[in-house]
Each structure stands twice: as C-alpha cells, then as structure tokens.
Design a protein around this motif. Structure first.
Motif, mmCIF file in Angstrom:
data_model
loop_
_atom_site.group_PDB
_atom_site.id
_atom_site.type_symbol
_atom_site.label_atom_id
_atom_site.label_comp_id
_atom_site.label_asym_id
_atom_site.label_seq_id
_atom_site.Cartn_x
_atom_site.Cartn_y
_atom_site.Cartn_z
ATOM 1 N N GLU A 168 0.860 -1.179 0.000
ATOM 2 C CA GLU A 168 0.000 0.000 0.000
ATOM 3 C C GLU A 168 0.894 1.225 0.000
ATOM 4 O O GLU A 168 1.787 1.338 0.859
ATOM 5 N N ILE A 169 0.675 2.128 -0.949
ATOM 6 C CA ILE A 169 1.513 3.311 -1.107
ATOM 7 C C ILE A 169 0.663 4.563 -1.005
ATOM 8 O O ILE A 169 -0.373 4.678 -1.672
ATOM 9 N N ASP A 170 1.111 5.487 -0.161
ATOM 10 C CA ASP A 170 0.425 6.765 0.018
ATOM 11 C C ASP A 170 1.048 7.778 -0.940
ATOM 12 O O ASP A 170 2.200 8.186 -0.779
ATOM 13 N N LEU A 171 0.298 8.193 -1.950
ATOM 14 C CA LEU A 171 0.811 9.117 -2.956
ATOM 15 C C LEU A 171 1.152 10.490 -2.377
ATOM 16 O O LEU A 171 1.926 11.244 -2.983
ATOM 17 N N SER A 172 0.611 10.821 -1.212
ATOM 18 C CA SER A 172 0.913 12.117 -0.596
ATOM 19 C C SER A 172 2.212 12.094 0.196
ATOM 20 O O SER A 172 2.624 13.110 0.753
ATOM 21 N N SER A 173 2.898 10.942 0.233
ATOM 22 C CA SER A 173 4.109 10.810 1.054
ATOM 23 C C SER A 173 5.348 11.396 0.393
ATOM 24 O O SER A 173 6.387 11.506 1.019
ATOM 25 N N TRP A 174 5.259 11.758 -0.873
ATOM 26 C CA TRP A 174 6.380 12.451 -1.521
ATOM 27 C C TRP A 174 5.828 13.467 -2.510
ATOM 28 O O TRP A 174 4.693 13.352 -2.970
ATOM 29 N N GLN A 175 6.647 14.463 -2.814
ATOM 30 C CA GLN A 175 6.237 15.522 -3.728
ATOM 31 C C GLN A 175 6.599 15.131 -5.155
ATOM 32 O O GLN A 175 7.728 14.738 -5.437
ATOM 33 N N LYS A 176 5.643 15.236 -6.052
ATOM 34 C CA LYS A 176 5.875 14.910 -7.452
ATOM 35 C C LYS A 176 6.753 15.976 -8.090
ATOM 36 O O LYS A 176 6.388 17.157 -8.118
ATOM 37 N N PRO A 177 7.943 15.634 -8.601
ATOM 38 C CA PRO A 177 8.809 16.625 -9.244
ATOM 39 C C PRO A 177 8.128 17.301 -10.434
ATOM 40 O O PRO A 177 7.246 16.727 -11.083
ATOM 41 N N GLY A 178 8.582 18.509 -10.739
ATOM 42 C CA GLY A 178 7.938 19.326 -11.756
ATOM 43 C C GLY A 178 7.827 18.685 -13.120
ATOM 44 O O GLY A 178 6.833 18.876 -13.827
ATOM 45 N N VAL A 179 8.841 17.901 -13.523
ATOM 46 C CA VAL A 179 8.806 17.292 -14.849
ATOM 47 C C VAL A 179 7.602 16.381 -15.014
ATOM 48 O O VAL A 179 6.978 16.337 -16.088
ATOM 49 N N PHE A 180 7.225 15.684 -13.951
ATOM 50 C CA PHE A 180 6.106 14.745 -14.068
ATOM 51 C C PHE A 180 4.766 15.466 -14.077
ATOM 52 O O PHE A 180 3.828 15.044 -14.758
ATOM 53 N N GLY A 181 4.684 16.569 -13.335
ATOM 54 C CA GLY A 181 3.483 17.387 -13.414
ATOM 55 C C GLY A 181 3.297 17.959 -14.811
ATOM 56 O O GLY A 181 2.191 17.966 -15.351
ATOM 57 N N TRP A 182 4.418 18.417 -15.415
ATOM 58 C CA TRP A 182 4.346 18.973 -16.765
ATOM 59 C C TRP A 182 3.953 17.911 -17.783
ATOM 60 O O TRP A 182 3.094 18.152 -18.648
ATOM 61 N N LEU A 183 4.538 16.731 -17.686
ATOM 62 C CA LEU A 183 4.205 15.648 -18.614
ATOM 63 C C LEU A 183 2.736 15.265 -18.498
ATOM 64 O O LEU A 183 2.034 15.079 -19.505
ATOM 65 N N SER A 184 2.264 15.156 -17.262
ATOM 66 C CA SER A 184 0.872 14.770 -17.030
ATOM 67 C C SER A 184 -0.100 15.807 -17.583
ATOM 68 O O SER A 184 -1.059 15.466 -18.284
ATOM 69 N N GLU A 185 0.166 17.072 -17.280
ATOM 70 C CA GLU A 185 -0.754 18.137 -17.692
ATOM 71 C C GLU A 185 -0.683 18.386 -19.189
ATOM 72 O O GLU A 185 -1.714 18.520 -19.862
ATOM 73 N N THR A 186 0.514 18.442 -19.742
ATOM 74 C CA THR A 186 0.683 18.767 -21.154
ATOM 75 C C THR A 186 0.173 17.653 -22.051
ATOM 76 O O THR A 186 -0.436 17.902 -23.100
ATOM 77 N N GLY A 187 0.415 16.412 -21.637
ATOM 78 C CA GLY A 187 0.006 15.275 -22.454
ATOM 79 C C GLY A 187 -1.345 14.705 -22.084
ATOM 80 O O GLY A 187 -1.819 13.769 -22.735
ATOM 81 N N GLY A 188 -1.961 15.230 -21.035
ATOM 82 C CA GLY A 188 -3.228 14.668 -20.572
ATOM 83 C C GLY A 188 -3.071 13.219 -20.152
ATOM 84 O O GLY A 188 -3.964 12.391 -20.365
ATOM 85 N N VAL A 189 -1.926 12.911 -19.534
ATOM 86 C CA VAL A 189 -1.631 11.532 -19.142
ATOM 87 C C VAL A 189 -2.281 11.241 -17.796
ATOM 88 O O VAL A 189 -2.038 11.950 -16.807
#
Length: 346
Positions: A268-289
């Motif tokens: 079981e992994i808590d996604l709030s336990s670490w901060q998502k680096p900026g590159v992954f936020g950009w990839l997710s938002e820009t690509g609609g991933v």
C-alpha cells in the motif's frame, strides 16, 4: 600491372579512428580500476580475480540494459556527456537489487561513422558512472557500421557483472508490516522517453526552449542522468534490515514492486508521502496523461524502493540521508496482491 582496389576506409570503416578512440579513453578507464581487476582495455577479453576483490564463496550476478530513446534527445541536441552515466546506472542499479556489489562493466557503442570526439565524451561518461559505482570499466566494443545507422545516429548497450556471498541475495524475508522507503529520482531517468518525446511534440516546444519547470533548456533538463544508488544501497544492506530493493524503471511503481514480493503479499503506497517533481506534473498536464498511466510509465520521483524491517527503518532513513539520498516513507507491505494507492500527490 597492379590493380588499385578499395580500402576498408573507402567502404566507410576507419580502423585508425577506432584505435585513436581506444587510446583516448584508456586514461578514463584506468581511473575505474578496483581490487580484482587484472587487465585493462586492449585485450581479447578481460580478467577479474574474485578472491582479490574480497569474496570467499561468491555468486555472480549479471545485468544488461541500454538507454532507450533518450538517446534521440542526446543525438538531436548534441549533449552526449551524461548518457554514459545513464547506461551504467541502468545496469548497476539492477545488480544491487539482487544484493550484489557491481564489479566490472563493458559497453557496446554502435554507429554508422565514428566521431572520435563524440565517442570519447560518451565513454568518458561511462567511466564516470563506473567510478561512482565502484565498478571497473574493463572493456567494450566500438562497432562502425555504415549503412546500418543514419548520419549522426548511434546506439549504446551496457553489461555489468557483480557478486555477492552465497546466501546473502535479495529479496529475502519480505513480510507483512515491512516499511517501504522511497529514494528520490533525479528526473525521468531512462524509461518512458517515447512518451516524453510525444508529449514534447504535442507541446510545440523544441529542445532549446526554456524548460517549463526548471532552469536551462528543455533538452538539458530531460537529459539529466539516471541517479546511481549503488553506494548508499550497499551501505544500507551491510547495516542490516533491508529485505528487498526495487529499481523503478519501465513499468513504474505499479509493475516493479510486485517483482520483489512473495506470493500472497502486496503493498500500500500513500501518494501524498512524496512531492511529485515538476517534470512529471508537466508531462501529465501537457500530455493529458492519466495518473494510473503516469505510475506505470515513469518513476514519478522515486527511483529506488527499499523494503525494510520496521524496527530498522529509522536507522536506515538516517543512514541514507547522510549519504545524500532523499528518503520518503511510502507505505507498507500488506496481505493481498499488487500495488494499492491511497492519498493524492502534493
């Protein structure tokens, strides 16, 4: 009458350039020599003495990998200095997951026409990766193959061999209640770049465009080398309490963690336990991933996961932080199967 004939150089293969490359990279390779190394570059094979390396009853562990389509960015930008580190990291980070100490490394560099300066820079990066991992660069192969590769293209593959004492291999004794420690990544590392390149294409940006989430250019940021976890991981293993390690590569957390779990256990992994680096936020938002796809395609900021005994976790966190690692407590080993996510990324 003597008939003039073709030469190998006229066919596109320059043997003298290959010899020049070997001479240029020898000093970098010599810096990586370690106990057990018996011969350097230039022979038909490399010798290694396991007894001189300190092993009494060793089991050998081998790994091979490449850099993937991240190479296209390096080729198109001309920034090739870090991809040798990527190559080493993709192999030795896998070895240490078995509990093995990397001993020696060989590389394979293939191109249509050898650019000695470029190749020397790449191999210099390989030597640097080996040096940081305590691993000797003992040999390799440079293949000049005109007609096989487009102008400027090349490919890389790496081969690493390590060893561990019999009976000390990982994973071992993973059990319910064990704690998952996530070691921070240095970006995308070397997986998912076909999707990265597609997102960049959709964005309309070029490699020389300012990076949307950090300093420098987009291309330079995406070429940040894969983090080498060997030294801190070996320190943690020797300290005790480490039951398993997972190198988070292709397949992300979702696919790599089940590889180290016994039948009947999940995490079981808590996604709030670490901060998502900026590159992954950009990839997710820009690509609609979608989130689930991000967690399967990328490391999402966690490059290595240690499964550790709960009682040992505080001491191991302190040890890892002292070595310079960013550590997050991701979750725990549970009964069941697979990876279950809770919480939301910050």
């Amino acid at each position: 009458m003597t008939k003039n004939g073709l030469t190998y150089a006229e066919a596109g293969v320059d043997i003298d350039a290959g010899n020049d490359l070997v001479n240029r990279i020898k000093p970098a390779a010599e810096k990586t020599m370690r106990p057990g190394t018996m011969a350097g570059l230039g022979g038909f094979g490399a010798l290694f003495d396991l007894k001189a390396a300190g092993f009494s009853d060793p089991i050998l562990v081998a790994a091979t990998d490449g850099v993937g389509t991240k190479l296209k960015i390096a080729i198109e930008t001309g920034e090739v200095g870090g991809i040798g580190i990527d190559l080493v990291a993709m192999c030795v980070n896998d070895l240490v997951c078995q509990g093995a100490e990397p001993l020696f490394f060989l590389d394979y560099f293939a191109t249509g026409a050898l650019d000695v300066g470029q190749a020397a820079t790449i191999v210099g990066g390989i030597a640097e990766g080996c040096l940081r991992s305590g691993c000797a660069l003992v040999g390799g192969e440079t293949a000049e193959m005109p007609g096989m590769y487009a102008a400027g293209d090349f490919d890389l593959a790496g081969f690493a061999v390590g060893a561990m004492e019999r009976g000390t291999g990982l994973p071992a004794e993973v059990r319910e209640g064990d704690v998952l420690l996530g070691l921070a990544s240095d970006g995308v590392h070397s997986n998912g770049y076909s999707l990265v390149r597609k997102v960049v294409e959709l964005s309309g940006l070029g490699w020389e465009s300012p990076c949307p989430w950090g300093e420098g250019t987009l291309g330079s940021q995406l070429l940040t080398p894969t983090r080498l976890y060997v030294m801190p991981a070996l320190e943690a293993i020797r300290a005790g309490g480490v039951h398993a390690l997972a190198h988070i590569t292709g397949g992300g957390l979702t696919e790599n963690l089940p590889r180290i779990l016994p039948e009947g256990l999940g995490v079981e992994i808590d996604l709030s336990s670490w901060q998502k680096p900026g590159v992954f936020g950009w990839l997710s938002e820009t690509g609609g991933v979608a989130e689930a796809e991000m967690l399967k395609a990328f490391n999402c900021g966690i490059g290595m996961v240690m499964v550790v005994d709960r009682a040992s976790a505080p001491d191991l966190i302190s040890l890892l932080q002292k070595t310079g690692e960013g550590v997050s407590v991701l979750g725990t080993v549970t009964s069941g199967k697979g990876v279950r996510y809770t919480g939301q990324w910050s």
